[in-house]
Design a protein around this motif. Structure first.
Motif, PDB file in Angstrom:
ATOM      1  N   SER A 256       0.841  -1.200   0.000  1.00 40.29           N
ATOM      2  CA  SER A 256       0.000   0.000   0.000  1.00 40.29           C
ATOM      3  C   SER A 256       0.874   1.247   0.000  1.00 40.29           C
ATOM      4  CB  SER A 256      -0.902   0.015   1.236  1.00 40.29           C
ATOM      5  OG  SER A 256      -1.721  -1.127   1.264  1.00 40.29           O
ATOM      6  N   SER A 259       0.659   6.908   3.108  1.00 34.65           N
ATOM      7  CA  SER A 259      -0.132   8.139   3.029  1.00 34.65           C
ATOM      8  C   SER A 259       0.547   9.309   3.711  1.00 34.65           C
ATOM      9  CB  SER A 259      -1.502   7.901   3.674  1.00 34.65           C
ATOM     10  OG  SER A 259      -1.350   7.535   5.037  1.00 34.65           O
ATOM     11  N   GLY A 260       1.621   9.029   4.497  1.00 38.67           N
ATOM     12  CA  GLY A 260       2.295  10.098   5.228  1.00 38.67           C
ATOM     13  C   GLY A 260       3.122  10.984   4.323  1.00 38.67           C
ATOM     14  N   ASN A 330       1.325   7.995  10.440  1.00 37.41           N
ATOM     15  CA  ASN A 330       0.117   8.220   9.636  1.00 37.41           C
ATOM     16  C   ASN A 330      -0.075   7.109   8.605  1.00 37.41           C
ATOM     17  OD1 ASN A 330      -0.533  10.596  10.973  1.00 37.41           O
ATOM     18  ND2 ASN A 330       0.548  11.904   9.510  1.00 37.41           N
ATOM     19  N   SER A 331       1.033   6.662   8.011  1.00 32.96           N
ATOM     20  CA  SER A 331       0.948   5.605   6.996  1.00 32.96           C
ATOM     21  C   SER A 331       0.514   4.289   7.623  1.00 32.96           C
ATOM     22  CB  SER A 331       2.300   5.439   6.301  1.00 32.96           C
ATOM     23  OG  SER A 331       2.670   6.623   5.609  1.00 32.96           O
ATOM     24  N   LYS A 333      -1.229   3.850  10.401  1.00 32.32           N
ATOM     25  CA  LYS A 333      -2.641   3.926  10.799  1.00 32.32           C
ATOM     26  C   LYS A 333      -3.545   3.828   9.574  1.00 32.32           C
ATOM     27  CE  LYS A 333      -2.330   7.763  13.092  1.00 32.32           C
ATOM     28  NZ  LYS A 333      -2.704   8.955  13.892  1.00 32.32           N
ATOM     29  N   SER A 334      -3.162   4.482   8.481  1.00 32.85           N
ATOM     30  CA  SER A 334      -3.963   4.443   7.263  1.00 32.85           C
ATOM     31  C   SER A 334      -4.068   3.022   6.717  1.00 32.85           C
ATOM     32  CB  SER A 334      -3.346   5.365   6.204  1.00 32.85           C
ATOM     33  OG  SER A 334      -4.066   5.316   4.993  1.00 32.85           O
ATOM     34  N   ALA A 335      -3.002   2.238   6.910  1.00 31.59           N
ATOM     35  CA  ALA A 335      -3.005   0.846   6.440  1.00 31.59           C
ATOM     36  C   ALA A 335      -3.689  -0.092   7.427  1.00 31.59           C
ATOM     37  CB  ALA A 335      -1.571   0.386   6.198  1.00 31.59           C
ATOM     38  N   GLY A 336      -4.229   0.443   8.526  1.00 31.42           N
ATOM     39  CA  GLY A 336      -4.908  -0.379   9.508  1.00 31.42           C
ATOM     40  C   GLY A 336      -3.974  -1.224  10.344  1.00 31.42           C
TER      41      GLY A 336
END
Length: 449
Positions: A256, A259-260, A330-331, A333-336
């Motif tokens: 993935s 997102s950070g 952030n990345s 957390k965004s990836a769960g």
């Protein structure tokens, strides 16, 4: 095999082997995935300017280092009172204050290289059993990464994963994005060397293309066998390198996208690479991984407060680190994966409280380290006491005059790491086996998990 036969075989090899290794990644998603990310600030960062009391003890700090002290109003206050003080972070580390407030980040005060519990008095009367070559970069970097001497050069990370069942470390368990990787040296678990500046090619061979003829030849060559020990070792090394390179290439293609907002610095590129690769690794079925990332330039004997981009000082470097850590968080957390990744920040030692002649600081001992993640019992500065920030004071272990302000660690690097080892799934007995000096400490962990 002579050269002619080798060339004939490499020209005729089928792409079936490489094609089978490039099948689309199945949604395995190991339910029990955990990854530890170790960020090592090499050179010995100045913890005295990172975690600063903002109560009455600030006056001692400012008096002790007039040319290095950060203005009190520039410090970013941490919520609460901890070990008898109120604290602030340096402006460069201000992004981490929000994680502290969310109780997802903690600070461990005054931690470093120790063999056994040690007091200032024992250091001064020379009765303490100390790590070898205190104050030397190479030896203390190795020691805090678990080196046990020339008889066994493995590190705590490698030995820790060696304790786990084979199925939990079957897919790239130890990944180094640095060439100084003592922590990840193991006795049985494989080490993979990554490169965030690399790509998916070996020369003109495109590793992620199942139809690339050059890749198929590399893949074939990696399967060579020979009764000659030198040829056999060459083939083994080639295959190991090929498979790791292939895995890294797939990670950057199939993982993935982070997102950070990672800064375009080496620390940012390395942590971005790690974020994407661990997302892929979990999906591909990995169970346990340790990533080691190193950022250098913290040996600030001179120009510690420099803002010159050609010779950045501590604040500039730490700003890049903090931004990279936030982007990683952030990345994740965004990836769960917030509960599945733990990040620690450490260094070989801290700096003297009093300034050096060149507007910098010199080698010291105990330092303040950080830990981040959902699993952390954050919002706390861990410790029993905080050093009195006075040169020649009760906590100054300097042996020679003038006194410099060097703190005896209250926690060992092994205790700091032991929390992470237990989180990875080791038992207390296995953790002590991985870090034998823990047997000298009544408390095996700090308790931040």
């Amino acid at each position: 095999m002579d050269r002619r036969e080798f060339l004939l075989k490499t020209g005729a090899v089928s792409v079936a082997g490489v094609g089978s290794s490039l099948l689309s990644v199945k949604d395995v998603q190991a339910a029990d995935f955990k990854a530890l990310v170790v960020v090592f600030l090499s050179g010995g960062f100045d913890g005295n300017n990172v975690l600063v009391p903002v109560d009455a003890a600030y006056g001692d700090y400012a008096s002790a280092r007039p040319s290095l002290a950060l203005p009190k109003d520039s410090l970013v206050r941490l919520q609460g009172t901890h070990i008898g003080h109120q604290f602030g972070l340096s402006p460069a580390m201000s992004p981490l204050a929000a994680l502290f407030a969310q109780q997802r980040m903690a600070v461990v005060a005054n931690v470093g290289a120790l063999v056994q519990p040690t007091t200032v008095a024992q250091v001064k009367d020379r009765t303490a059993k100390l790590p070898p070559f205190l104050g030397s970069h190479a030896e203390q970097e190795q020691w805090t990464q678990g080196w046990m001497g020339d008889e066994n050069r493995s590190g705590w990370g490698g030995r820790a994963l060696d304790q786990l069942p084979a199925e939990m470390r079957s897919r790239q368990p130890l990944i180094a994005l640095t060439r100084d990787y003592t922590a990840l040296l193991a006795n049985t678990s494989p080490l993979s060397l990554g490169n965030s500046n690399g790509g998916a090619n070996w020369g003109r061979a495109s590793l992620t293309s199942a139809t690339d003829a050059l890749t198929s030849r590399v893949e074939w060559a990696s399967r060579m066998q020979s009764g000659n020990a030198h040829e056999a070792e060459f083939a083994r090394s080639l295959r190991s390198s090929y498979l790791d390179s292939l895995e890294f290439a797939k990670g950057q293609q199939f993982g993935s996208a982070p997102s950070g907002n990672f800064p375009d610095k080496q620390i940012g590129r390395d942590l971005r690479f790690a974020a994407r690769h661990m997302a892929y690794s979990k999906q591909a079925g990995a169970r346990r991984q340790i990533y080691l990332v190193q950022d250098g330039g913290y040996d600030t004997h001179t120009g510690q407060l420099s803002t010159d981009s050609s010779n950045p000082g501590l604040e500039t470097r730490l700003s890049d680190v903090a931004s990279s850590l936030i982007a990683l968080d952030n990345s994740i957390k965004s990836a769960g994966m917030g509960a599945e990744v733990l990040t620690v920040v450490m260094s070989e030692f801290s700096r003297t409280l009093d300034p050096a002649a060149g507007a910098g600081s010199d080698h010291a001992w105990g330092n303040h380290w950080f830990v981040l993640g959902d699993a952390v019992k954050g919002g706390t500065v861990y410790g029993n006491t905080f050093p009195a920030l006075k040169t020649g004071g009760v906590d100054d272990a300097s042996l020679y005059d003038p006194k410099r302000g060097q703190w005896v660690p209250q926690f060992s690097s092994d205790q700091f790491v032991a929390d992470a080892a237990l989180w990875l799934g080791l038992s207390t007995e296995q953790t002590v086996a991985a870090m034998p000096n823990l047997a000298n400490f009544a408390a095996k962990t700090i308790g931040y998990i």
